[in-house]
Write an enzyme that holds these catalytic residues in place. Structure first.
Site, PDB file in Angstrom:
ATOM      1  N   HIS A   1      -0.756   3.959   0.827  1.00  0.00           N
ATOM      2  CA  HIS A   1      -1.713   4.742   1.624  1.00  0.00           C
ATOM      3  C   HIS A   1      -2.575   5.618   0.701  1.00  0.00           C
ATOM      4  CE1 HIS A   1      -2.167   5.509   6.090  1.00  0.00           C
ATOM      5  NE2 HIS A   1      -3.040   6.363   5.598  1.00  0.00           N
TER       6      HIS A   1
ATOM      7  N   SER B   1       0.849  -1.202   0.000  1.00  0.00           N
ATOM      8  CA  SER B   1       0.000   0.000   0.000  1.00  0.00           C
ATOM      9  C   SER B   1       0.871   1.233   0.000  1.00  0.00           C
ATOM     10  CB  SER B   1      -0.876  -0.002   1.268  1.00  0.00           C
ATOM     11  OG  SER B   1      -1.559   1.237   1.412  1.00  0.00           O
TER      12      SER B   1
ATOM     13  N   GLY C   1      -5.467   2.566  -5.088  1.00  0.00           N
ATOM     14  CA  GLY C   1      -5.672   2.801  -6.511  1.00  0.00           C
ATOM     15  C   GLY C   1      -6.620   1.836  -7.196  1.00  0.00           C
ATOM     16  N   ILE C   2      -7.296   0.974  -6.446  1.00  0.00           N
ATOM     17  CA  ILE C   2      -8.273   0.086  -7.095  1.00  0.00           C
ATOM     18  C   ILE C   2      -9.498   0.924  -7.467  1.00  0.00           C
ATOM     19  CG2 ILE C   2      -9.856  -1.876  -6.764  1.00  0.00           C
ATOM     20  CD1 ILE C   2      -6.956  -2.785  -7.047  1.00  0.00           C
TER      21      ILE C   2
ATOM     22  N   ASP D   1      -3.407  -2.788  -1.862  1.00  0.00           N
ATOM     23  CA  ASP D   1      -4.281  -1.669  -1.498  1.00  0.00           C
ATOM     24  C   ASP D   1      -3.749  -0.420  -2.181  1.00  0.00           C
ATOM     25  OD1 ASP D   1      -5.925  -0.124   0.862  1.00  0.00           O
ATOM     26  OD2 ASP D   1      -3.925   0.758   0.684  1.00  0.00           O
TER      27      ASP D   1
ATOM     28  N   ARG E   1     -11.178   4.683  -1.041  1.00  0.00           N
ATOM     29  CA  ARG E   1     -12.076   5.793  -1.368  1.00  0.00           C
ATOM     30  C   ARG E   1     -13.321   5.416  -2.162  1.00  0.00           C
ATOM     31  NH1 ARG E   1      -6.918   9.421  -2.373  1.00  0.00           N
ATOM     32  NH2 ARG E   1      -6.251   7.269  -2.739  1.00  0.00           N
TER      33      ARG E   1
HETATM   34  C1  LIG Z   1      -9.853   9.895   4.527  1.00  0.00           C
HETATM   35  C2  LIG Z   1      -8.901   8.725   4.628  1.00  0.00           C
HETATM   36  C3  LIG Z   1      -8.522   8.289   5.878  1.00  0.00           C
HETATM   37  C4  LIG Z   1      -7.639   7.191   6.001  1.00  0.00           C
HETATM   38  N1  LIG Z   1      -7.291   6.745   7.258  1.00  0.00           N
HETATM   39  C5  LIG Z   1      -6.509   5.646   7.361  1.00  0.00           C
HETATM   40  C6  LIG Z   1      -6.207   5.091   8.638  1.00  0.00           C
HETATM   41  O1  LIG Z   1      -6.639   5.571   9.671  1.00  0.00           O
HETATM   42  N2  LIG Z   1      -5.418   3.973   8.688  1.00  0.00           N
HETATM   43  C7  LIG Z   1      -4.932   3.390   7.539  1.00  0.00           C
HETATM   44  O2  LIG Z   1      -4.245   2.357   7.608  1.00  0.00           O
HETATM   45  N3  LIG Z   1      -5.208   3.907   6.327  1.00  0.00           N
HETATM   46  C8  LIG Z   1      -5.979   5.012   6.222  1.00  0.00           C
HETATM   47  N4  LIG Z   1      -6.259   5.512   4.977  1.00  0.00           N
HETATM   48  C9  LIG Z   1      -5.692   4.867   3.797  1.00  0.00           C
HETATM   49  C10 LIG Z   1      -6.607   3.736   3.370  1.00  0.00           C
HETATM   50  O3  LIG Z   1      -6.647   2.729   4.349  1.00  0.00           O
HETATM   51  C11 LIG Z   1      -6.103   3.093   2.092  1.00  0.00           C
HETATM   52  O4  LIG Z   1      -4.754   2.696   2.249  1.00  0.00           O
HETATM   53  C12 LIG Z   1      -6.205   3.994   0.885  1.00  0.00           C
HETATM   54  O5  LIG Z   1      -7.342   4.830   0.933  1.00  0.00           O
HETATM   55  C13 LIG Z   1      -6.283   3.065  -0.304  1.00  0.00           C
HETATM   56  O6  LIG Z   1      -6.309   3.749  -1.464  1.00  0.00           O
HETATM   57  P1  LIG Z   1      -7.671   3.985  -2.309  1.00  0.00           P
HETATM   58  O7  LIG Z   1      -8.435   5.015  -1.526  1.00  0.00           O
HETATM   59  O8  LIG Z   1      -7.084   4.471  -3.571  1.00  0.00           O
HETATM   60  O9  LIG Z   1      -8.407   2.672  -2.442  1.00  0.00           O
HETATM   61  C14 LIG Z   1      -7.129   6.580   4.835  1.00  0.00           C
HETATM   62  C15 LIG Z   1      -7.537   7.031   3.578  1.00  0.00           C
HETATM   63  C16 LIG Z   1      -8.411   8.097   3.465  1.00  0.00           C
HETATM   64  C17 LIG Z   1      -8.834   8.547   2.078  1.00  0.00           C
END
Ligand SMILES: Cc1cc2nc3c(=O)[nH]c(=O)nc-3n(C[C@H](O)[C@H](O)[C@H](O)COP(=O)(O)O)c2cc1C
Length: 236
Positions: free
Chosen positions: A125, A123, A158-159, A156, A180
């Site tokens: 993130h 990931s 970009g899907i 995780d 998202r």
């Molecule tokens: C608003 C927001 C809050 C997030 N908070 C966390 C979190 O508390 N812990 C965590 O591991 N990832 C967090 N993430 C990252 C997501 O778990 C994930 O890695 C990421 O959104 C994946 O990408 P995608 O949105 O393109 O699917 C957060 C993402 C967003 C957009």
């Protein structure tokens, strides 16, 4: 299956009450070992499928030019150190599988496996922690190679379509996580919106699999992928 962060508003009990699907509690070590341990043990008592640690937030997420303020003390959020000791420590707190999220390369993957990780989540993130980072999908083959089948590797970040899921599976992911798009589904139509997101992903996956001659998930292999390289496309 739903991964729930320690940074979410509710505690593990609220999530268990709200949802029947398998749950994974994702810890943030900057919350302090006492709170992390309490929540991990509570998650185990509540029947969660696994616990995990988000290990990539060494510096806090920036949104635009801003580091968001902590909901706890109103000060700018702080990052936290991540070391393999955190994995070893978590393994002592619970007897559930321990998932490590935020792996983006072979060295870190090997270190996490050696420390006892039971699954890895490749990931970046969602692109929120480091400008110009590699895409998680680009890092996936290196991590899969490093892990060598010892534990499952999930993808995780970009899907956005069923085709993205097929690509991740073809590159060796056992499963994908969706961030998202789920939030967008909630924003558009609540629970029905989330259901619709997964219906669309499923239909797209079926279409891509049909068009690439994969009758079942086991038929999804990297032989169906081509990579653009200088000088032309190459089969993987
Ligand atoms: C608003 C927001 C809050 C997030 N908070 C966390 C979190 O508390 N812990 C965590 O591991 N990832 C967090 N993430 C990252 C997501 O778990 C994930 O890695 C990421 O959104 C994946 O990408 P995608 O949105 O393109 O699917 C957060 C993402 C967003 C957009």
């Amino acid at each position: 299956m739903m991964f729930v962060s320690q940074a979410a508003k509710f505690n593990p009990k609220d999530w268990r009450d709200a949802d029947k699907s398998p749950l994974v509690f994702m810890a943030y070590m900057n919350r302090g070992k006492e709170e992390v341990s309490d929540y991990a043990k509570l998650s185990e008592d509540l029947g969660f499928a696994a616990v995990g640690i988000t290990m990539d937030t060494v510096r806090p997420v920036k949104i635009g030019d801003e580091v968001p303020l902590s909901t706890k003390d109103g000060k700018p959020r702080r990052g936290h150190k991540s070391t393999t000791k955190d994995i070893e420590w978590m393994k002592q707190q619970v007897s559930l599988p321990v998932v490590v999220k935020g792996i983006m390369g072979g060295d870190d993957a090997r270190a996490a496996v050696n420390a006892g990780a039971d699954a890895l989540v490749v990931s970046n993130h969602g692109g929120r922690i480091l400008d110009y980072n590699r895409a998680a999908l680009e890092a996936l083959p290196e991590v899969v190679d490093a892990v060598g089948g010892k534990i499952p590797v999930l993808l995780d970040s970009g899907i956005r379509s069923g085709g993205d899921i097929v690509k991740a599976l073809a590159l060796g992911a056992k499963a994908v996580l969706v961030g998202r798009p789920v939030a967008w589904g909630v924003g558009a139509f609540g629970a029905l919106g989330v259901e619709r997101v997964f219906t669309i992903f499923t239909e797209e996956m079926q279409r891509v699999m049909t068009m690439t001659g994969a009758a079942r998930i086991a038929d999804v292999t990297k032989s169906m992928l081509f990579r653009d390289e200088p000088g032309g496309a190459h089969a993987l």
